[in-house]
Design an enzyme around this catalytic site. Structure first.
Site, PDB file in Angstrom:
ATOM      1  N   LYS A 179       1.082  11.128   9.167  1.00 46.85           N
ATOM      2  CA  LYS A 179       0.514  10.963   7.852  1.00 46.85           C
ATOM      3  C   LYS A 179      -0.685  11.855   7.476  1.00 46.85           C
ATOM      4  O   LYS A 179      -1.013  12.373   6.354  1.00 46.85           O
ATOM      5  CB  LYS A 179       0.051   9.402   7.742  1.00 46.85           C
ATOM      6  CG  LYS A 179      -1.010   8.878   6.604  1.00 46.85           C
ATOM      7  CD  LYS A 179      -0.354   8.283   5.644  1.00 46.85           C
ATOM      8  CE  LYS A 179      -1.284   8.045   4.344  1.00 46.85           C
ATOM      9  NZ  LYS A 179      -0.778   7.406   3.519  1.00 46.85           N
ATOM     10  N   LYS A 222     -10.859   9.600   2.449  1.00 49.52           N
ATOM     11  CA  LYS A 222     -10.622   8.844   3.780  1.00 49.52           C
ATOM     12  C   LYS A 222      -9.599   9.500   4.515  1.00 49.52           C
ATOM     13  O   LYS A 222      -9.920   9.680   5.703  1.00 49.52           O
ATOM     14  CB  LYS A 222     -10.337   7.420   3.370  1.00 49.52           C
ATOM     15  CG  LYS A 222     -10.125   6.474   4.639  1.00 49.52           C
ATOM     16  CD  LYS A 222      -9.236   5.483   4.172  1.00 49.52           C
ATOM     17  CE  LYS A 222      -8.537   4.748   5.335  1.00 49.52           C
ATOM     18  NZ  LYS A 222      -7.496   3.775   5.167  1.00 49.52           N
ATOM     19  N   THR A 235      -3.655   3.039   7.098  1.00 49.25           N
ATOM     20  CA  THR A 235      -4.020   4.241   7.406  1.00 49.25           C
ATOM     21  C   THR A 235      -5.340   4.384   8.259  1.00 49.25           C
ATOM     22  O   THR A 235      -6.229   4.175   7.573  1.00 49.25           O
ATOM     23  CB  THR A 235      -4.010   5.346   6.227  1.00 49.25           C
ATOM     24  OG1 THR A 235      -3.073   5.156   5.285  1.00 49.25           O
ATOM     25  CG2 THR A 235      -4.443   6.905   6.511  1.00 49.25           C
TER      26      THR A 235
HETATM   27  P1  NAD Z   1      -7.066  -2.851  -0.574  1.00 50.32           P
HETATM   28  O1  NAD Z   1      -8.538  -2.784  -0.416  1.00 50.32           O
HETATM   29  O2  NAD Z   1      -6.496  -3.292  -1.888  1.00 50.32           O
HETATM   30  O3  NAD Z   1      -6.640  -4.208   0.476  1.00 50.32           O
HETATM   31  C1  NAD Z   1      -7.186  -4.308   1.753  1.00 50.32           C
HETATM   32  C2  NAD Z   1      -7.093  -5.950   1.910  1.00 50.32           C
HETATM   33  O4  NAD Z   1      -7.587  -6.028   3.031  1.00 50.32           O
HETATM   34  C3  NAD Z   1      -8.241  -6.516   0.910  1.00 50.32           C
HETATM   35  O5  NAD Z   1      -7.535  -7.631   0.152  1.00 50.32           O
HETATM   36  C4  NAD Z   1      -9.227  -7.273   1.651  1.00 50.32           C
HETATM   37  O6  NAD Z   1      -9.645  -8.331   1.331  1.00 50.32           O
HETATM   38  C5  NAD Z   1      -8.590  -7.453   3.228  1.00 50.32           C
HETATM   39  N1  NAD Z   1      -9.405  -7.331   4.063  1.00 50.32           N
HETATM   40  C6  NAD Z   1     -10.591  -6.680   4.606  1.00 50.32           C
HETATM   41  N2  NAD Z   1     -11.064  -6.917   5.717  1.00 50.32           N
HETATM   42  C7  NAD Z   1     -10.083  -8.047   6.039  1.00 50.32           C
HETATM   43  C8  NAD Z   1     -10.300  -8.711   7.497  1.00 50.32           C
HETATM   44  N3  NAD Z   1     -11.031  -8.510   8.382  1.00 50.32           N
HETATM   45  N4  NAD Z   1      -9.177  -9.637   7.477  1.00 50.32           N
HETATM   46  C9  NAD Z   1      -8.283  -9.973   6.726  1.00 50.32           C
HETATM   47  N5  NAD Z   1      -8.394  -9.209   5.398  1.00 50.32           N
HETATM   48  C10 NAD Z   1      -9.100  -8.264   5.204  1.00 50.32           C
HETATM   49  O7  NAD Z   1      -6.631  -1.731   0.310  1.00 50.32           O
HETATM   50  P2  NAD Z   1      -5.139  -1.233  -0.089  1.00 50.32           P
HETATM   51  O8  NAD Z   1      -4.923  -0.080  -1.160  1.00 50.32           O
HETATM   52  O9  NAD Z   1      -3.966  -2.045  -0.099  1.00 50.32           O
HETATM   53  O10 NAD Z   1      -4.545  -0.209   1.025  1.00 50.32           O
HETATM   54  C11 NAD Z   1      -4.576  -0.975   2.492  1.00 50.32           C
HETATM   55  C12 NAD Z   1      -4.390   0.527   3.338  1.00 50.32           C
HETATM   56  O11 NAD Z   1      -3.312   0.983   3.000  1.00 50.32           O
HETATM   57  C13 NAD Z   1      -5.441   1.317   3.575  1.00 50.32           C
HETATM   58  O12 NAD Z   1      -5.299   1.714   5.035  1.00 50.32           O
HETATM   59  C14 NAD Z   1      -5.046   2.371   2.844  1.00 50.32           C
HETATM   60  O13 NAD Z   1      -5.498   3.964   3.305  1.00 50.32           O
HETATM   61  C15 NAD Z   1      -3.543   2.481   3.038  1.00 50.32           C
HETATM   62  N6  NAD Z   1      -2.605   3.221   1.733  1.00 50.32           N
HETATM   63  C16 NAD Z   1      -3.090   2.876   0.558  1.00 50.32           C
HETATM   64  C17 NAD Z   1      -2.211   3.309  -0.690  1.00 50.32           C
HETATM   65  C18 NAD Z   1      -2.397   2.917  -1.882  1.00 50.32           C
HETATM   66  O14 NAD Z   1      -2.049   3.891  -2.787  1.00 50.32           O
HETATM   67  N7  NAD Z   1      -3.367   1.924  -2.189  1.00 50.32           N
HETATM   68  C19 NAD Z   1      -1.199   4.363  -0.088  1.00 50.32           C
HETATM   69  C20 NAD Z   1      -0.867   4.659   1.182  1.00 50.32           C
HETATM   70  C21 NAD Z   1      -1.752   3.995   2.120  1.00 50.32           C
END
Ligand code: NAD
Length: 290
Positions: free
Chosen positions: A168, A243, A93
């Site tokens: 979204k 966010k 997102t």
């Molecule tokens: P998270 O923090 O669990 O996962 C993100 C991952 O990205 C981590 O494992 C981190 O180590 C990795 N990362 C960070 N920088 C990096 C880089 N430069 N190169 C490679 N890997 C890198 O977050 P999440 O909950 O999985 O969310 C991910 C996305 O999905 C976000 O944008 C969030 O807004 C969106 N989202 C999350 C949810 C939810 O319920 N968690 C729901 C809908 C959308």
């Protein structure tokens, strides 16, 4: 068979990757947190120790990263290494305008791209019931459709570049606002001496019904099981909702849209996060609303 690179194997990405592996896709994964990659090796994930290995292997690259600046950094690091016709799909997102800029960068290099943020949370990622809101071209969407079908229950090409992120932002602004409204209705009911279970029975079947009541009621012991029954463990955290509302606010300002309720919702979530409650489920906002 299409070869997939997956960048960002956190709460969402790991579960989406597992579903691709279960469907027998070859997936190479990269995450700065090596543990996230290691956890998936036994399930058949190939390990990339740097982004170049993703470029060498993948026909389609999916990113699931914390924010737009990180997505941009990753794109900038690898975009020159990909063959023309490779497809980049960002499921994170991020800001609508940032998504549009990334599409332009891809187009300049003859790389296909989609913005495809999701709704459904970690549970939806695990059960492959995500909804994908997609922006981009018909050609890129058709190429990605089989993978959307593996990872989710619905996808829709909402329009051109950035339309997925725009959709979204609208959805989550509405969700935040309705959740706050649901909390207010139950507070008023309580102050008027109503039984919350009876109030739920009527609200969930009357004109006030909405997802925040029917599927995610924020009152403990009322309605179907929700984070309210589990001390507001997320679910979808207030940090992530703030966010998303900040992304919506940027879109509101850049389009001069009148959205006082959306802005007010963001202020409420900011207050909750500033009170160190951002790790709670977003539905706990019903306790912080002023
Ligand atoms: P998270 O923090 O669990 O996962 C993100 C991952 O990205 C981590 O494992 C981190 O180590 C990795 N990362 C960070 N920088 C990096 C880089 N430069 N190169 C490679 N890997 C890198 O977050 P999440 O909950 O999985 O969310 C991910 C996305 O999905 C976000 O944008 C969030 O807004 C969106 N989202 C999350 C949810 C939810 O319920 N968690 C729901 C809908 C959308």
């Amino acid at each position: 068979m299409t070869k997939i690179g997956f960048i960002g194997l956190g709460n969402m990405g790991a579960k989406m990757t597992l579903n691709l592996l279960k469907a027998n896709y070859e997936v190479i994964g990269y995450d700065i947190n090596k543990e996230s990659v290691n956890n998936l090796l036994a399930k058949g994930l190939k390990q990339a120790t740097n982004l170049s290995q993703i470029a060498k292997f993948a026909d389609i690259v999916i990113t699931m990263l914390p924010n737009g600046d990180i997505v941009e950094e990753v794109y900038d690091n690898i975009i020159d290494e990909f063959a023309p016709g490779t497809l980049f799909v960002d499921c994170s997102t991020i800001e609508v305008n940032k998504a549009k800029q990334l599409h332009m960068k891809c187009e300049n290099k003859n790389i296909l791209s989609l913005d495809a943020p999701v709704s459904g949370g970690v549970g939806g990622a695990e059960q492959a019931t995500l909804t994908f809101m997609v922006g981009g071209t018909e050609k890129a969407y058709k190429m990605m459709l089989p993978l959307f079908e593996v990872m989710g229950k619905k996808s829709l090409l909402c329009g051109s570049f950035g339309s997925g992120q725009a959709t979204k932002a609208c959805n989550n602004m509405l969700l935040a606002t309705t959740m706050i409204g649901v909390g207010e209705a139950f507070s008023l009911g309580q102050n008027l001496g109503l039984d919350p279970k009876k109030l739920f029975e009527i609200l969930s079947t009357s004109t006030g019904s909405c997802w925040a009541i029917n599927s995610y009621c924020p009152i403990k012991g009322v309605g179907p099981a929700s984070p309210a029954d589990d001390d507001f463990r997320p679910g979808f955290s207030a940090d992530l909702m703030l966010k998303d509302l900040t992304i919506a606010l940027k879109a509101i300002e850049s389009t001069n849209t009148s959205a006082p309720y959306g802005k007010n919702s963001r202020e409420n979530f900011e207050r909750m996060v500033n009170a160190n409650q951002g790790s709670l489920d977003f539905s706990a906002i019903t306790k912080f609303n002023k």
